[in-house]
Design a protein around this motif. Sequence first.
Motif, PDB file in Angstrom:
ATOM      1  N   ASP A  91       0.853  -1.178   0.000  1.00  0.00           N
ATOM      2  CA  ASP A  91       0.000   0.000   0.000  1.00  0.00           C
ATOM      3  C   ASP A  91       0.898   1.240   0.000  1.00  0.00           C
ATOM      4  O   ASP A  91       1.675   1.453   0.929  1.00  0.00           O
ATOM      5  CB  ASP A  91      -0.912   0.002   1.229  1.00  0.00           C
ATOM      6  CG  ASP A  91      -1.985   1.079   1.157  1.00  0.00           C
ATOM      7  OD1 ASP A  91      -1.794   2.051   0.395  1.00  0.00           O
ATOM      8  OD2 ASP A  91      -3.001   0.961   1.863  1.00  0.00           O
ATOM      9  N   ASP A  93      -0.409   4.482  -0.720  1.00  0.00           N
ATOM     10  CA  ASP A  93      -1.315   5.629  -0.820  1.00  0.00           C
ATOM     11  C   ASP A  93      -0.643   6.937  -0.422  1.00  0.00           C
ATOM     12  O   ASP A  93      -0.937   7.992  -0.976  1.00  0.00           O
ATOM     13  CB  ASP A  93      -2.532   5.426   0.096  1.00  0.00           C
ATOM     14  CG  ASP A  93      -3.513   4.407  -0.440  1.00  0.00           C
ATOM     15  OD1 ASP A  93      -3.192   3.764  -1.444  1.00  0.00           O
ATOM     16  OD2 ASP A  93      -4.597   4.257   0.150  1.00  0.00           O
ATOM     17  N   GLU A  94       0.233   6.873   0.577  1.00  0.00           N
ATOM     18  CA  GLU A  94       0.808   8.099   1.146  1.00  0.00           C
ATOM     19  C   GLU A  94       2.247   8.353   0.684  1.00  0.00           C
ATOM     20  O   GLU A  94       2.975   9.127   1.308  1.00  0.00           O
ATOM     21  CB  GLU A  94       0.766   8.018   2.676  1.00  0.00           C
ATOM     22  CG  GLU A  94      -0.628   7.819   3.264  1.00  0.00           C
ATOM     23  CD  GLU A  94      -1.519   9.042   3.120  1.00  0.00           C
ATOM     24  OE1 GLU A  94      -1.075  10.065   2.565  1.00  0.00           O
ATOM     25  OE2 GLU A  94      -2.682   8.973   3.568  1.00  0.00           O
ATOM     26  N   GLY A 207     -10.103  -1.061   5.465  1.00  0.00           N
ATOM     27  CA  GLY A 207      -8.911  -0.249   5.588  1.00  0.00           C
ATOM     28  C   GLY A 207      -8.748   0.341   6.971  1.00  0.00           C
ATOM     29  O   GLY A 207      -9.536   0.094   7.888  1.00  0.00           O
ATOM     30  N   SER A 210      -7.342   4.696   5.304  1.00  0.00           N
ATOM     31  CA  SER A 210      -8.114   5.015   4.099  1.00  0.00           C
ATOM     32  C   SER A 210      -9.616   4.968   4.324  1.00  0.00           C
ATOM     33  O   SER A 210     -10.388   5.220   3.394  1.00  0.00           O
ATOM     34  CB  SER A 210      -7.736   4.051   2.967  1.00  0.00           C
ATOM     35  OG  SER A 210      -8.062   2.720   3.308  1.00  0.00           O
ATOM     36  N   ARG A 213     -12.658   6.871   2.259  1.00  0.00           N
ATOM     37  CA  ARG A 213     -12.496   6.997   0.818  1.00  0.00           C
ATOM     38  C   ARG A 213     -13.388   5.961   0.117  1.00  0.00           C
ATOM     39  O   ARG A 213     -13.487   4.825   0.572  1.00  0.00           O
ATOM     40  CB  ARG A 213     -11.040   6.765   0.403  1.00  0.00           C
ATOM     41  CG  ARG A 213     -10.060   7.693   1.097  1.00  0.00           C
ATOM     42  CD  ARG A 213      -8.646   7.412   0.648  1.00  0.00           C
ATOM     43  NE  ARG A 213      -7.675   8.080   1.509  1.00  0.00           N
ATOM     44  CZ  ARG A 213      -6.361   8.045   1.317  1.00  0.00           C
ATOM     45  NH1 ARG A 213      -5.869   7.363   0.293  1.00  0.00           N
ATOM     46  NH2 ARG A 213      -5.549   8.681   2.141  1.00  0.00           N
ATOM     47  N   ARG A 215     -14.683   2.978  -1.990  1.00  0.00           N
ATOM     48  CA  ARG A 215     -14.045   1.718  -2.380  1.00  0.00           C
ATOM     49  C   ARG A 215     -15.113   0.822  -2.984  1.00  0.00           C
ATOM     50  O   ARG A 215     -16.183   0.626  -2.398  1.00  0.00           O
ATOM     51  CB  ARG A 215     -13.414   1.060  -1.143  1.00  0.00           C
ATOM     52  CG  ARG A 215     -12.461  -0.084  -1.469  1.00  0.00           C
ATOM     53  CD  ARG A 215     -11.986  -0.770  -0.208  1.00  0.00           C
ATOM     54  NE  ARG A 215     -11.131   0.052   0.619  1.00  0.00           N
ATOM     55  CZ  ARG A 215      -9.889  -0.258   0.960  1.00  0.00           C
ATOM     56  NH1 ARG A 215      -9.343  -1.374   0.512  1.00  0.00           N
ATOM     57  NH2 ARG A 215      -9.196   0.530   1.739  1.00  0.00           N
ATOM     58  N   LYS A 232     -10.080   1.540  -5.223  1.00  0.00           N
ATOM     59  CA  LYS A 232     -10.063   2.406  -4.041  1.00  0.00           C
ATOM     60  C   LYS A 232      -9.629   3.806  -4.450  1.00  0.00           C
ATOM     61  O   LYS A 232      -8.655   3.973  -5.191  1.00  0.00           O
ATOM     62  CB  LYS A 232      -9.098   1.848  -2.987  1.00  0.00           C
ATOM     63  CG  LYS A 232      -8.997   2.697  -1.730  1.00  0.00           C
ATOM     64  CD  LYS A 232      -8.061   2.082  -0.703  1.00  0.00           C
ATOM     65  CE  LYS A 232      -6.615   2.086  -1.154  1.00  0.00           C
ATOM     66  NZ  LYS A 232      -5.685   1.682  -0.071  1.00  0.00           N
TER      67      LYS A 232
END
Length: 354
Positions: A91, A93-94, A207, A210, A213, A215, A232
């Motif tokens: 993951d 995402d960040e 999650g 997350s 958000r 999904r 996602k």
Amino acid sequence: MSFRSDNKAYETWLATQCDVVKKDIIYKHKRMRKDPFIFLRATYFRWARKIGDWCPELMDAPQLLSIGDLHLENFGTWRDADGRLVWGVNDFDEAAVMPYVLDLVRLATSIHLASNPAVDPRLAVNAVLRGYREGLDDPQPALLFEGKSWLRRLAEPEGDKLKAFWEEVADYPKYAPPPAIAKALIASMPDGTDGKTLRLCRLLRKGGGSLGRPRYAAVGQWHGGHVLREAKALVPSAWSWANGAAEPEKSNFLTLANGRHRAPDPFLRVDHKFVFRRVAADAKKIELGADAGKKLQLKLVRAMGSDVASIHAAGSVPVKQLKADLAKRPRRWLNAAAEVAADKVKRDYREWRS
């Protein structure tokens, strides 16, 4: 600024980036009260805002594209282009450019916050650093039928866990995603998927950080079994939000996921500001659960450190420079930083519970 103020500001910003699922935000708030480890997972935005104040001695480290929201449960499995089962960070995402040591410190902090640890957290953090040094020496993916076969017990669910996985999928509620996302999900299914059984769903309560958000998923039948694809929402890293940096025009997600020392997931792609991936019982995030600490082994966290190194070694900073920076840091620097950060996270956690 108090944690509650930061939380409110971040959620206000998040609502400008995607169609926030309010029910999931409420659920996230409840989960954040459960324990400091879950609280850490759910609040990367606060970490990004405050880690420079909590541990200023870290901020002079070489900067490279890093994972950002790294913790004990940010590891999972997937199948690469040759069908091999692979384990590692799954993951990004960040992902953002930051001092590389912050990935190590956040992982170490999650170890210190895990409940009921089976091993001394200080020994586990030392094992992370040992694995990281080894990973810099020989960066490579963790293949579960070759070099890291001992990890298969975490990756290959059996019996009740397999049954529970598909029972959960069967309960996904039908939902019509935005047209572009629905079209992309359907296109991601294998050719020949039974159109009569194909259903589009909304995933709720999935999650950690997350949560909130959107999904979605597509579920169908193909050659006698289930197939599942997930989408996602992907928003800019909270690191950019927290540090006033310009938001990148393009996500960094795939840059790290497809790094040269990894065995990439061929089903993973980013489109329409969503991450699309194949999900299966042996291709998913590995959740250690409420008693994450009990499942920790020095061998496991050492492998985590090695995988992080394989990601960093593909970055813009030469491995030689990363090694030189590690060598100049004082003894116990990683445990010391993790203990400070863990104490600050616990303080924010107490504020939230109050």
